[in-house]
Design a protein around this motif. Structure first.
Motif, short mmCIF file in Angstrom:
data_model
loop_
_atom_site.label_atom_id
_atom_site.label_comp_id
_atom_site.label_asym_id
_atom_site.label_seq_id
_atom_site.Cartn_x
_atom_site.Cartn_y
_atom_site.Cartn_z
N ASP A 1 0.68 -1.09 -0.09
CA ASP A 1 0.16 -0.05 0.05
C ASP A 1 0.73 1.22 -0.10
OD1 ASP A 1 -2.26 1.61 0.26
OD2 ASP A 1 -2.27 1.50 2.45
N PHE A 2 1.75 1.32 0.78
CA PHE A 2 2.63 2.27 1.04
C PHE A 2 3.47 2.48 -0.30
CE2 PHE A 2 7.28 3.73 1.37
CZ PHE A 2 7.01 5.00 1.93
N TYR B 1 7.02 5.94 6.35
CA TYR B 1 8.04 5.09 5.92
C TYR B 1 8.74 4.48 6.75
CZ TYR B 1 12.79 4.89 3.76
OH TYR B 1 13.87 4.18 3.37
N ARG B 2 9.55 5.07 7.77
CA ARG B 2 10.31 4.74 9.01
C ARG B 2 9.84 3.45 9.63
NH1 ARG B 2 12.47 10.64 10.93
NH2 ARG B 2 14.03 10.90 9.09
N ALA B 3 8.45 3.41 10.01
CA ALA B 3 7.92 2.42 10.73
C ALA B 3 7.89 1.10 9.71
CB ALA B 3 6.55 2.61 11.13
N LEU B 4 7.58 1.41 8.36
CA LEU B 4 7.74 0.24 7.29
C LEU B 4 9.22 -0.40 7.47
CD1 LEU B 4 5.30 1.14 4.66
CD2 LEU B 4 5.13 -0.67 6.28
N ARG B 5 10.03 0.60 7.23
CA ARG B 5 11.48 0.28 7.07
C ARG B 5 12.01 -0.42 8.33
NH1 ARG B 5 16.77 1.49 7.92
NH2 ARG B 5 18.25 1.41 6.34
N THR B 6 11.61 -0.10 9.64
CA THR B 6 12.14 -0.76 10.83
C THR B 6 11.51 -2.03 10.91
OG1 THR B 6 12.25 1.41 12.09
CG2 THR B 6 11.90 -0.57 13.11
N ASN B 7 10.34 -2.28 10.55
CA ASN B 7 9.55 -3.64 10.40
C ASN B 7 10.53 -4.64 9.49
OD1 ASN B 7 7.93 -2.89 12.36
ND2 ASN B 7 6.19 -2.41 11.13
N ILE C 1 16.68 -10.04 -2.48
CA ILE C 1 15.05 -9.94 -2.28
C ILE C 1 14.50 -8.71 -2.66
CG2 ILE C 1 13.23 -10.29 -0.59
CD1 ILE C 1 15.52 -11.86 1.04
N GLU C 2 13.52 -8.58 -3.54
CA GLU C 2 12.89 -7.55 -4.00
C GLU C 2 11.52 -7.59 -3.93
OE1 GLU C 2 14.61 -5.16 -7.19
OE2 GLU C 2 12.45 -5.27 -8.15
N ILE C 3 10.78 -6.77 -3.00
CA ILE C 3 9.31 -6.75 -2.66
C ILE C 3 9.01 -5.29 -3.33
CG2 ILE C 3 7.55 -6.93 -1.36
CD1 ILE C 3 9.63 -9.46 -1.37
N GLY C 4 8.23 -5.28 -4.37
CA GLY C 4 8.05 -4.03 -5.23
C GLY C 4 6.27 -4.11 -5.61
N VAL C 5 5.99 -3.13 -6.32
CA VAL C 5 4.53 -3.03 -6.83
C VAL C 5 4.59 -3.67 -8.24
CG1 VAL C 5 3.98 -1.07 -5.46
CG2 VAL C 5 5.01 -0.43 -7.34
#
Length: 217
Positions: free
Chosen positions: A8-9, A29-35, A98-102
């Motif tokens: 979603d982000f 963004y920072r929360a997602l990056r931390t996770n 590893i790549e996770i993208g839209v």
């Protein structure tokens, strides 16, 4: 890691690819990056038990920047459309990525356009024992997961020092020695995603070991 929130982000970022939007959503963004870093740390620990030669790579070291390098690619958007990271990456060795993208999700590994010295070492390895590499590439599960070597530019003729009638000329003409396993978004969202990564990693391991052995000579 909530990958649905990550998708979603990234979707919203691509619709509003600007510093202004990122600044307004920096906390998200920072929360997602931390996770994502925490998820990488957990994956790194899991994979470190797969074999003794695994090179531990903490998430903070493995994760890639989300900013595109506009100095070399000025026409690209400011921000990437994916989160990417490399694991099991000792210096001067083949990647596991590893790549996770839209637009795409993938697992990949190998050498992307290595420096001339490394490329020459790989070609020398193929000259010495190309049968081993070809056997790996011809494996049924390997073909099912990766198809063939990553399609990149190839030399039109034999590289310097090799003849056009070399038995492994098709391998020697490659500039990139890498494989890619594409994934659907649904696979990333499944509970067994980590198991899928382990399966692909282990099937890729003999290929990466072959390259590492050749490149180290």
């Amino acid at each position: 890691m909530d990958f649905s929130e990550l998708f979603d982000f990234l979707t919203q970022l691509q619709k509003n690819n600007s510093k202004e939007w990122m600044d307004a959503n920096r906390k998200w963004y920072r929360a997602l990056r931390t996770n994502f870093v925490a998820w990488l740390d957990d994956l790194d620990l899991t994979m470190s038990h797969l074999h003794d030669d695994y090179y531990p790579t903490p998430g903070k070291k493995g994760i890639n920047r989300i900013n595109n390098n506009l100095m070399f690619h000025p026409h690209k958007p400011i921000y990437k459309d994916h989160f990417g990271a490399g694991l099991d990456k000792a210096p001067n060795t083949a990647d596991f990525y590893i790549e996770i993208g839209v637009k795409q999700c993938l697992l990949a590994g190998g050498f992307w356009r290595p420096d001339p010295k490394t490329l020459r070492s790989i070609r020398d390895g193929i000259d010495y024992n190309g049968e081993e590499l070809q056997k790996i590439l011809d494996g049924s599960m390997f073909k099912e997961l990766f198809g063939s070597l990553y399609k990149d530019e190839k030399l039109t003729n034999a590289p310097k020092g090799f003849s056009n009638d070399h038995p492994h000329i098709q391998l020697l003409r490659n500039k990139t020695f890498a494989v890619v396993h594409d994934m659907k978004r649904e696979e990333v969202l499944r509970n067994d995603f980590k198991e899928k990564i382990k399966l692909v990693y282990l099937e890729m391991l003999p290929f990466r070991r072959y390259l590492n052995n050749a490149a180290s000579v």
